[in-house]
Design a protein around this motif. Structure first.
Motif, PDB file in Angstrom:
ATOM      1  N   PRO A 184       0.829  -1.213   0.000  1.00 35.99           N
ATOM      2  CA  PRO A 184       0.000   0.000   0.000  1.00 35.99           C
ATOM      3  C   PRO A 184       0.861   1.259   0.000  1.00 35.99           C
ATOM      4  N   ASN A 185       0.373   2.283  -0.644  1.00 33.03           N
ATOM      5  CA  ASN A 185       1.100   3.548  -0.707  1.00 33.03           C
ATOM      6  C   ASN A 185       0.887   4.349   0.575  1.00 33.03           C
ATOM      7  N   ASN A 186       1.935   5.045   0.989  1.00 33.52           N
ATOM      8  CA  ASN A 186       1.875   5.950   2.141  1.00 33.52           C
ATOM      9  C   ASN A 186       1.458   5.226   3.431  1.00 33.52           C
ATOM     10  N   MET A 187       1.883   3.985   3.573  1.00 30.88           N
ATOM     11  CA  MET A 187       1.561   3.206   4.771  1.00 30.88           C
ATOM     12  C   MET A 187       2.810   2.637   5.442  1.00 30.88           C
ATOM     13  N   LEU A 188       3.820   2.324   4.650  1.00 28.88           N
ATOM     14  CA  LEU A 188       5.018   1.678   5.179  1.00 28.88           C
ATOM     15  C   LEU A 188       5.943   2.718   5.804  1.00 28.88           C
ATOM     16  N   PRO A 189       6.335   2.548   7.076  1.00 36.32           N
ATOM     17  CA  PRO A 189       7.231   3.529   7.702  1.00 36.32           C
ATOM     18  C   PRO A 189       8.599   3.552   7.023  1.00 36.32           C
ATOM     19  N   GLU A 190       9.158   4.748   6.895  1.00 39.67           N
ATOM     20  CA  GLU A 190      10.441   4.903   6.211  1.00 39.67           C
ATOM     21  C   GLU A 190      11.567   4.142   6.901  1.00 39.67           C
ATOM     22  N   ARG A 191      11.437   3.889   8.205  1.00 33.53           N
ATOM     23  CA  ARG A 191      12.495   3.177   8.930  1.00 33.53           C
ATOM     24  C   ARG A 191      12.722   1.775   8.364  1.00 33.53           C
TER      25      ARG A 191
END
Length: 305
Positions: free
Chosen positions: A95-102
């Protein structure tokens, strides 16, 4: 290990929601522009219709394709994790804009250890041996990445639960004299029969079994793997190609449906499952419903194949 412990972990795995802890609302997330993603999305959907597999296998195979392409076409040390995640999002696997950048940093660590192994055991020579090593290593790398992005907590707990129940009752396994080898073969058969794990997934689990610390990217484990790659690979392949493997798989498959339905009921009822099992009539009704749903899905899959 107490046989009840895997069962407890199985229940806890389904009672915990969700599989992956959600990112904090204020935590930066990976976001990509979707205007150019339509073609990639359609391409992957066409591939998936042609090559029907369970969702986690489809995603893992896509990751492996992307790894191989980027390995040969781009600087392997620059933003590998980020580029991979962006491509997976554009193709509709995440999903877009859901996965944390860490998570990107965690992926970079995973990819780096496999690239280090690859460079050590298969230097840049276009040989048959190098291609085989690349395919072997990257298929396991793709599995670890997929597990990091979409943890298989419930599936793994279901495997452990079935293993705890069947471990001592598989008569065919008694033909294997070494107890560790016997346990490994039962575990492999359950993985194949219950959650349809393919050989790269099996190799991933065997690598973590034979090389403690690899999953945690322990430098000592990485060093050991690079220096003893062929030895570990041979050990794993002996288990993969065990002469009793297919017979054990067919035997275990007869019981796997029981645990598939158990998983479906745990997924549907969550913590209420503990009350459901005390109502025999309702429990049997729910089992029949779950079987009917599975039967319908199987028919749909058969028509699509």
């Amino acid at each position: 290990m107490n046989a009840s412990q895997p069962i407890i972990r199985l229940l806890e795995a389904y009672w915990r929601q969700p599989d992956q802890a959600p990112a904090h609302p204020q935590e930066p997330k990976v976001k990509v522009q979707m205007t150019i993603s339509r073609l990639a999305f359609v391409y992957e959907k066409i591939r998936n219709v042609i090559d029907y597999k369970d969702e986690h296998l489809i995603r893992k195979n896509a990751i492996e394709r992307m790894l191989k392409r980027r390995l040969y076409t781009e600087d392997k040390k620059r933003h590998f994790g980020l580029l991979l995640v962006e491509e997976l999002i554009r193709a509709g696997y995440l999903p877009n804009n859901m996965l944390p950048e860490r998570v990107i940093g965690e992926l970079d660590i995973i990819i780096e250890k496999y690239l280090r192994t690859l460079l050590a055991v298969a230097p840049n020579r276009l040989t048959k041996q190098r291609r085989a090593a690349v395919n072997w290593i990257l298929s396991i790398c793709a599995t670890e990445i997929e597990h990091k992005l979409v943890p298989q907590t419930k599936q793994d707990a279901l495997v452990e639960g079935m293993y705890a129940v069947l471990r001592k009752d598989v008569d065919l396994a008694n033909d294997i004299s070494d107890p560790t080898e016997r346990d490994v073969q039962v575990y492999i058969a359950i993985h194949r029969a219950l959650i349809k794990s393919d050989w790269p997934i099996i190799r991933y689990h065997l690598l973590n079994f034979y090389l403690p610390g690899w999953l945690e990217s322990d430098p000592r484990a990485i060093e050991y793997f690079t220096q003893n790659f062929n030895v570990l690979k041979d050990v794993i392949e002996r288990q993969v190609n065990h002469p009793l493997g297919d017979r054990l798989f067919r035997f275990v498959k007869r019981f796997s449906v029981l645990f598939v339905i158990l998983g479906d009921l745990l997924e549907k009822h969550g913590q209420n499952f503990q009350f459901l099992i005390h109502d025999q009539e309702e429990f049997e009704r729910e089992i029949r419903i779950a079987c009917a749903v599975r039967y319908k899905k199987a028919n749909i899959r058969l028509r699509r194949s």
